[in-house]
Every structure is written in structure tokens, then in C-alpha cells.
Scaffold this motif. Structure first.
Motif, mmCIF file in Angstrom:
data_model
loop_
_atom_site.group_PDB
_atom_site.id
_atom_site.type_symbol
_atom_site.label_atom_id
_atom_site.label_comp_id
_atom_site.label_asym_id
_atom_site.label_seq_id
_atom_site.Cartn_x
_atom_site.Cartn_y
_atom_site.Cartn_z
ATOM 1 N N ASN A 44 0.599 -1.106 -0.039
ATOM 2 C CA ASN A 44 -0.169 0.458 -0.195
ATOM 3 C C ASN A 44 0.689 0.963 0.018
ATOM 4 O O ASN A 44 0.349 2.260 0.687
ATOM 5 N N ALA A 51 -5.741 3.431 -4.656
ATOM 6 C CA ALA A 51 -6.943 2.892 -3.356
ATOM 7 C C ALA A 51 -7.433 1.731 -4.871
ATOM 8 O O ALA A 51 -7.603 -0.193 -4.177
ATOM 9 N N ILE A 54 -4.274 -0.488 -4.916
ATOM 10 C CA ILE A 54 -4.033 -1.222 -3.971
ATOM 11 C C ILE A 54 -4.992 -3.055 -3.953
ATOM 12 O O ILE A 54 -4.528 -3.726 -3.191
ATOM 13 N N SER A 58 -3.448 -6.474 -4.086
ATOM 14 C CA SER A 58 -3.991 -7.094 -2.448
ATOM 15 C C SER A 58 -4.941 -8.435 -3.437
ATOM 16 O O SER A 58 -4.470 -9.659 -2.984
ATOM 17 N N VAL A 65 -7.495 -5.682 1.683
ATOM 18 C CA VAL A 65 -7.261 -4.453 1.289
ATOM 19 C C VAL A 65 -6.612 -3.332 2.019
ATOM 20 O O VAL A 65 -7.087 -3.533 3.319
ATOM 21 N N LEU A 68 -3.416 3.493 1.479
ATOM 22 C CA LEU A 68 -2.826 3.845 1.036
ATOM 23 C C LEU A 68 -2.226 4.550 2.404
ATOM 24 O O LEU A 68 -2.590 5.662 3.278
ATOM 25 N N ASP A 69 -0.840 4.056 2.421
ATOM 26 C CA ASP A 69 0.213 4.378 3.480
ATOM 27 C C ASP A 69 0.626 6.129 3.042
ATOM 28 O O ASP A 69 1.049 6.265 2.810
#
Length: 222
Positions: A44, A51, A54, A58, A65, A68-69
Motif C-alpha cells: 500500500n 486505492a 491496492i 491485494s 486491502v 494507502l500509507d
């Protein structure tokens, strides 16, 4: 996981990344991040993928899921680099920073960005010493993969690969030129041995031979 399986997973992950080569994930390029994800690093950390990216990662990795970091940036509209040519000093630093060779120009001449090939990586912005590069959003409210496409990613991957080959070729050719000059200098030293202090000759020869050894080592590593 076997080595073969890990390689296959890394390839699939790399194919799912946007290939902007922006380094926001903390790795030098998308392939390096793909390898890291396959090895267990969180999936992420790619703001350009957003998104949706990710979700795709995943599905490939079988991991949950995640949001976002934020330490690696935020999802936003796609932006293009625009150079204020009135302020550009032609230093070429942005050209060297661009991972897909989408900036054209030459030393002491103004540069310009090929918009269709810009990935919005932003790496040229901090490289500019006169702050004449701005990132201009061009996709309205569309972000992540809604603002990017598989065709865009394929083009970016191809241009990044070509740049990597070009940089390696230029370095190899430069090393070969330097090695040739060093060999010529050694021959010149040998022809003057009878007319020069032997101690000075040996010192110069040692320096040149050391330079040749470094050049050969770099060529071997490449």
C-alpha cells in the motif's frame, strides 16, 4: 514459496504497478518495489496506483486491502511537469532526473517536457536549481488508475527500460574512452622512461594502472 514462484509473483505485481518510476514507495523503481512486495513488503505504498492499485495488488498477493500509507504520499489527479522556459537556465539537471527521458533540451539551452510521455513522477522538480518546474494537474477529479491506463504504463515501462540501457551504454563507452586514454598514457610513459626520474614514472604508472583496474571492474559489474 519457491524462488520460481516468487519470481512469477514479482512479474505479475510489476505488471500491475503504474510504472511512473516515482520512487515514492521508497524503492528506486517499480520493479524493485514489485520484488519487495513479493518478498513481503506492504503493498500500500504506491500513490500513483491509488486505492484501485491496492485492490489489484491485494488480489495478486492474497493480502487484505489496506488504505494507502500516508507516509508515502496521497492519491491525486495525474499531473504533468511544465517548465517555465523564461526561467530555465539549461542546466540539464532535470533531464538527468527524468526516469523516462521525456525532457528535451541541451546544456545552456531551454528545456521542454513532452507531455504525452511524462509520468508525473515529480523527480525533476527538486532537481531544478531555479524552481522553474511546476506540476500541473491534467485529469480533473480522476485519480489513481482512473487517471492512468495500461497503455500509459506500458509506454512508461518501455521508456524507462530504454533509458536504463542508454545510461549503461553511455557509462560503458565513457569507461572505454578513459581506458584507451590511460593505455596511451602508459605507452607514453614507457617511451620517456630513459629521460625521467624512475620514481616519478612508477608513481604515475601505479595511478594509471589503478584507474584501469577500476574501469575494468566497473565494466565487469555492468
Amino acid at each position: 514459496m519457491t524462488a520460481a514462484a516468487a519470481t512469477t509473483l514479482a512479474d505479475r505485481i510489476d505488471a500491475a504497478l503504474p510504472q511512473t518510476q516515482c520512487t515514492r514507495c521508497g524503492y528506486p523503481d517499480c520493479r524493485a518495489y514489485a520484488d519487495a512486495i513479493a518478498a513481503g513488503v506492504p503493498h500500500n505504498r504506491c500513490p500513483p496506483g491509488g486505492a484501485e492499485g491496492i485492490v489489484r495488488l491485494s488480489a495478486l498477493t492474497g493480502r487484505p486491502v489496506l488504505p494507502l500509507d500516508p507516509a508515502h504520499g496521497t492519491e491525486g489527479p495525474r499531473a504533468l511537469a511544465v517548465i517555465d522556459e523564461a526561467w530555465c537556465i539549461g542546466c540539464t539537471l532535470c533531464i538527468k532526473a527524468c526516469p523516462v527521458d521525456c525532457i528535451v533540451g541541451a546544456s545552456k539551452l531551454m528545456h521542454t517536457v513532452i507531455g504525452a510521455e511524462c509520468t508525473g513522477c515529480e523527480l525533476c522538480v527538486p532537481a531544478c536549481p531555479v524552481d522553474c518546474i511546476a506540476m500541473v494537474p491534467v485529469t480533473g477529479d480522476r485519480t489513481g488508475w482512473d487517471a492512468w491506463s495500461a497503455a500509459d504504463a506500458d509506454l512508461a515501462r518501455a521508456r524507462y527500460g530504454f533509458r536504463q540501457m542508454r545510461v549503461a551504454r553511455d557509462k560503458r563507452e565513457n569507461d572505454e574512452r578513459l581506458a584507451a586514454k590511460a593505455q596511451a598514457k602508459l605507452a607514453d610513459l614507457a617511451s620517456h622512461t630513459l629521460h625521467t626520474d624512475p620514481t616519478v614514472i612508477e608513481k604515475k604508472r601505479a595511478v594509471i594502472e589503478a584507474a584501469l583496474a577500476r574501469a575494468r571492474a566497473r565494466q565487469g559489474a555492468g
